[in-house]
Design a protein around this motif. Structure first.
Motif, short mmCIF file in Angstrom:
data_model
loop_
_atom_site.label_atom_id
_atom_site.label_comp_id
_atom_site.label_asym_id
_atom_site.label_seq_id
_atom_site.Cartn_x
_atom_site.Cartn_y
_atom_site.Cartn_z
N VAL A 41 0.84 -1.20 0.00
CA VAL A 41 0.00 0.00 0.00
C VAL A 41 0.88 1.25 0.00
O VAL A 41 0.61 2.22 -0.73
N LYS A 42 1.94 1.24 0.82
CA LYS A 42 2.85 2.39 0.86
C LYS A 42 3.52 2.62 -0.49
O LYS A 42 3.69 3.76 -0.93
N ASN A 45 0.94 4.08 -2.87
CA ASN A 45 0.65 5.48 -2.57
C ASN A 45 1.83 6.40 -2.83
O ASN A 45 1.70 7.63 -2.74
N ASN A 329 -6.66 -1.34 -2.42
CA ASN A 329 -7.53 -0.32 -1.84
C ASN A 329 -8.26 -0.83 -0.61
O ASN A 329 -8.44 -0.10 0.37
N LYS A 332 -5.83 -0.75 2.15
CA LYS A 332 -5.64 0.63 2.58
C LYS A 332 -6.78 1.08 3.48
O LYS A 332 -6.57 1.78 4.48
#
Length: 345
Positions: A41-42, A45, A329, A332
């Motif tokens: 996720v990091k 993003n 997503n 997240k």
């Protein structure tokens, strides 16, 4: 082959690529299952920087598809999980058997193309380091993919004091916190407190071995914790959430001589102001826990084989490779517990 290629922040593209070519000292693994991690996720993003384009995914398992002519101990069809962090073997950390802290530590899914693809090349350095772990028939490919986060938890649990009559507080009811509960129970801790914000996850935590749970959305954490400990606080804490405020809230709830393990990683700009006298006069120890090694991954696989670690209830959503953005997503948004990519879905 199909591959989920990270092209930059918020952009992952499913591409058709040539199957990786392997050298005589390498392996080619056909991926069967891959877990979506908070680090993915990091990366998605743009918070964790890696070179692009890159096939990400560092939690994966599969079958050996091709074996280099100089590779021993593996044959086509072997079921395997792969430790993604590749130690150099020569730095001071590696020489002191702390391979997770290797100074170079190139990683499959970061520096090398990873497991969100039909095939992944395993470099010779990973094979030599013992990073390819065979799976017995008792361990599913999904469990094999989750051996990586379990390995990280094993490394963290190893830092606990093994005084099992002490009270252990695990903060965070996500997959990491729930794995920590099982491992602490295996060690022999009799009084484990798990705090989190999801009733279903907390219920699962009790099934895994937590004696008490605290729902932070419904209860005053400090009040509940002190009631559960006769006003004394806890002996040891594992912080498995990346909320910096939790660290400040948790410190005063440690007994004198207490131990706090920072398991979660925090954002690069995280700063805290704390009362150093609280640490000094109460002799509180604060240590970090980061990464894992092939030894930890093998231990995770062995625990699953021997039914000492149950990761299947953690899997709440399964996706095909072309649905990977949806899975990221959901991760997240913290919907569900653990998301898995099934390559043959």
């Amino acid at each position: 082959m199909r591959a989920a290629v990270f092209l930059g922040p918020k952009v992952i593209e499913i591409q058709e690529r040539e199957k990786p070519y392997i050298k005589d000292d390498e392996l080619l693994v056909k991926v069967k299952a891959a877990g979506i991690c908070g680090t993915d996720v990091k990366i998605f993003n743009g918070e964790k920087k890696i070179e692009v384009p890159k096939i990400i995914g560092h939690e994966f398992s599969g079958e050996v598809f091709e074996v280099g002519n100089r590779v021993k101990d593996f044959v086509s069809g072997d079921r395997v999980a792969v430790e993604p962090i590749i130690p150099c073997g020569s730095c001071y950390s590696c020489k002191s058997d702390r391979f997770n802290l290797c100074l170079s530590r190139p990683t499959i899914g970061y520096e090398y193309d990873g497991g969100f693809a039909d095939y992944v090349r395993i470099p010779s350095s990973a094979i030599k380091a013992g990073n390819v772990i065979k799976l017995s028939a008792e361990v599913s490919f999904e469990e094999g993919a989750l051996a990586e986060p379990a390995a990280a938890c094993i490394n963290g649990n190893r830092k606990l004091r093994k005084q099992t009559d002490e009270i252990l507080w695990i903060i965070g009811d996500g997959p990491i916190g729930l794995i920590h509960v099982q491992l602490a129970k295996n060690i022999g801790f009799k009084k484990i407190i798990l705090s989190g914000e999801n009733e279903a996850k907390l219920f699962l935590g009790k099934e895994f071995g937590a004696r008490f749970v605290i729902n932070i959305r419904k209860e005053n954490v400090e009040k509940s914790l002190l009631e559960l400990t006769d006003g004394n606080g806890v002996d040891q804490i594992i912080i498995a959430v990346n909320n910096i405020k939790v660290v400040i809230q948790a410190l005063p709830l440690l007994k004198k001589g207490g131990l706090l393990i920072l398991f979660a990683g925090f954002s690069p700009d995280s700063k805290v102001t704390m009362d150093l006298n609280l640490i000094h006069y109460r002799e509180i120890s604060i240590i970090g826990s980061s990464g894992h090694s092939a030894r930890d991954l093998k231990e995770a696989v062995d625990l699953m084989k021997n039914k000492k670690l149950n990761l299947m209830p953690l899997i709440t959503q399964r996706f095909a490779l072309d649905e990977i953005t949806s899975g990221i997503n959901l991760k997240k948004e913290q919907k569900g517990i653990k998301q898995i990519i099934e390559m043959e879905r």
